[in-house]
Design a protein around this motif. Structure first.
Motif, PDB file in Angstrom:
ATOM      1  N   LYS A   4       0.854  -1.188   0.000  1.00 40.69           N
ATOM      2  CA  LYS A   4       0.000   0.000   0.000  1.00 40.69           C
ATOM      3  C   LYS A   4       0.892   1.240   0.000  1.00 40.69           C
ATOM      4  CE  LYS A   4      -4.391   0.735   2.463  1.00 40.69           C
ATOM      5  NZ  LYS A   4      -5.120  -0.438   1.966  1.00 40.69           N
ATOM      6  N   SER A   5       0.454   2.290  -0.657  1.00 41.65           N
ATOM      7  CA  SER A   5       1.269   3.504  -0.744  1.00 41.65           C
ATOM      8  C   SER A   5       1.350   4.213   0.603  1.00 41.65           C
ATOM      9  CB  SER A   5       0.688   4.458  -1.791  1.00 41.65           C
ATOM     10  OG  SER A   5      -0.562   4.969  -1.335  1.00 41.65           O
ATOM     11  N   GLU A   6       2.392   5.025   0.776  1.00 39.00           N
ATOM     12  CA  GLU A   6       2.516   5.839   1.991  1.00 39.00           C
ATOM     13  C   GLU A   6       1.297   6.750   2.161  1.00 39.00           C
ATOM     14  OE1 GLU A   6       6.161   7.991   2.122  1.00 39.00           O
ATOM     15  OE2 GLU A   6       7.430   6.205   2.019  1.00 39.00           O
ATOM     16  N   ARG A   7       0.797   7.262   1.056  1.00 37.96           N
ATOM     17  CA  ARG A   7      -0.358   8.169   1.075  1.00 37.96           C
ATOM     18  C   ARG A   7      -1.568   7.554   1.772  1.00 37.96           C
ATOM     19  NH1 ARG A   7      -3.161   9.803  -4.712  1.00 37.96           N
ATOM     20  NH2 ARG A   7      -5.150  10.620  -3.915  1.00 37.96           N
ATOM     21  N   LEU A   8      -1.698   6.234   1.689  1.00 37.15           N
ATOM     22  CA  LEU A   8      -2.830   5.542   2.301  1.00 37.15           C
ATOM     23  C   LEU A   8      -2.456   4.846   3.602  1.00 37.15           C
ATOM     24  CD1 LEU A   8      -4.269   3.906  -0.954  1.00 37.15           C
ATOM     25  CD2 LEU A   8      -5.158   5.937   0.220  1.00 37.15           C
ATOM     26  N   THR A   9      -1.241   4.326   3.677  1.00 38.09           N
ATOM     27  CA  THR A   9      -0.854   3.510   4.835  1.00 38.09           C
ATOM     28  C   THR A   9      -0.790   4.324   6.118  1.00 38.09           C
ATOM     29  OG1 THR A   9       0.403   1.993   3.425  1.00 38.09           O
ATOM     30  CG2 THR A   9       0.943   2.008   5.777  1.00 38.09           C
ATOM     31  N   HIS A  10      -0.083   5.436   6.085  1.00 37.73           N
ATOM     32  CA  HIS A  10       0.108   6.204   7.313  1.00 37.73           C
ATOM     33  C   HIS A  10      -1.209   6.739   7.872  1.00 37.73           C
ATOM     34  CE1 HIS A  10       4.502   6.067   7.590  1.00 37.73           C
ATOM     35  NE2 HIS A  10       4.501   6.097   6.272  1.00 37.73           N
ATOM     36  N   PRO A  11      -2.087   7.342   7.049  1.00 31.30           N
ATOM     37  CA  PRO A  11      -3.375   7.780   7.603  1.00 31.30           C
ATOM     38  C   PRO A  11      -4.214   6.628   8.148  1.00 31.30           C
ATOM     39  CG  PRO A  11      -2.956   8.848   5.506  1.00 31.30           C
ATOM     40  CD  PRO A  11      -1.911   7.795   5.658  1.00 31.30           C
ATOM     41  N   LEU A  12      -4.179   5.478   7.472  1.00 27.64           N
ATOM     42  CA  LEU A  12      -4.956   4.338   7.944  1.00 27.64           C
ATOM     43  C   LEU A  12      -4.459   3.871   9.309  1.00 27.64           C
ATOM     44  CD1 LEU A  12      -7.075   2.139   7.645  1.00 27.64           C
ATOM     45  CD2 LEU A  12      -5.438   0.825   6.285  1.00 27.64           C
ATOM     46  N   LEU A  13      -3.145   3.706   9.453  1.00 24.57           N
ATOM     47  CA  LEU A  13      -2.600   3.256  10.733  1.00 24.57           C
ATOM     48  C   LEU A  13      -2.836   4.290  11.830  1.00 24.57           C
ATOM     49  CD1 LEU A  13       0.727   1.591   9.536  1.00 24.57           C
ATOM     50  CD2 LEU A  13      -1.314   0.437  10.398  1.00 24.57           C
ATOM     51  N   GLN A  14      -2.816   5.561  11.469  1.00 25.09           N
ATOM     52  CA  GLN A  14      -3.120   6.600  12.458  1.00 25.09           C
ATOM     53  C   GLN A  14      -4.573   6.515  12.910  1.00 25.09           C
ATOM     54  OE1 GLN A  14      -1.918  10.121  10.359  1.00 25.09           O
ATOM     55  NE2 GLN A  14       0.260   9.663  10.582  1.00 25.09           N
ATOM     56  N   GLN A  15      -5.482   6.320  11.959  1.00 21.98           N
ATOM     57  CA  GLN A  15      -6.892   6.232  12.313  1.00 21.98           C
ATOM     58  C   GLN A  15      -7.199   4.975  13.126  1.00 21.98           C
ATOM     59  OE1 GLN A  15      -9.754   7.170   9.140  1.00 21.98           O
ATOM     60  NE2 GLN A  15      -8.144   8.306   8.063  1.00 21.98           N
TER      61      GLN A  15
END
Length: 219
Positions: A111-122
């Protein structure tokens, strides 16, 4: 025995299929097509937008319409990134056990950084990860070993001191290519072409509670 645990994200750590499938169905809705059942989409979720658009819209990256369909898919997914995504049963307990035993854990995903980091944060997981390596963190994503080599480097460990859990052939190929213990998980999406028994994993497991016995003793 492994001193750190690395997880694939979609289909291994978290059940992201409900939100990814919903994004695909919103693309279909854009084109006045009826929704597809999640059960139809789930096996293709580990391949991300490419796999979902193939089964849901009948296109591949070689098709002229792919770029626009992929753009729509990502837009819809970002708008509802973590509405129904959850950890798989038993995973919260496993993460807590790892932390109690002071065994670092991280995520290695295509998964791209653009999607991974926000998902893990949420999901309130980002601050707990010892490392996060995404599909665009290295020039070559899985099945190349590059992301796992980077993760081991970030952990400060040799690859043979880490293990990698995944629900797709690519995960096991990447881990085997860098001498990392590989653990195939049967609770994930698994794809449709290669049964887990053919992946060449060091271990195949059915539940997260089977991971702890494979690790080093608690300090």
């Amino acid at each position: 025995m492994p001193e750190a645990v690395l997880f694939d994200l979609d289909g291994t750590l978290a059940d992201t299929a409900p939100d990814l499938g919903a994004a695909l169905n919103r693309v279909r809705q854009d084109y006045n097509l009826p929704p597809l059942p999640l059960a139809t989409l789930r096996p293709h979720t580990s391949q991300g937008g490419r796999g979902l658009l193939r089964v849901g819209m009948g296109v591949t990256p070689q098709d002229d319409s792919y770029v626009e369909l992929y753009r729509r898919f990502i837009q819809h997914y970002e708008e509802r990134l973590c509405h129904h995504t959850t950890l798989f049963p038993g995973m919260a307990e496993l993460l807590a056990q790892l932390e109690q035993r002071r065994i670092p854990w991280g995520v290695v995903t295509n998964k791209s950084e653009r999607l991974t980091h926000p998902l893990l944060q949420q999901m309130d997981l980002a601050h707990r990860c010892a490392c996060i390596v995404c599909g665009d963190s290295t020039p070559n994503p899985k099945p190349a070993p590059d992301p796992l080599l980077l993760a081991a480097q970030l952990l400060g460990l040799p690859t043979q001191n880490c293990c990698y859990l995944g629900d797709d052939l690519r995960d096991i190929q990447a881990g085997n290519a860098c001498a990392m213990m590989t653990i195939g998980v049967r609770w994930g999406y698994l794809g449709t072409e290669h049964p887990p028994e053919t992946w060449g994993a060091d271990h195949l497991i059915d539940h997260p509670d089977e991971v702890s016995p494979l690790l080093r003793p608690a300090r």
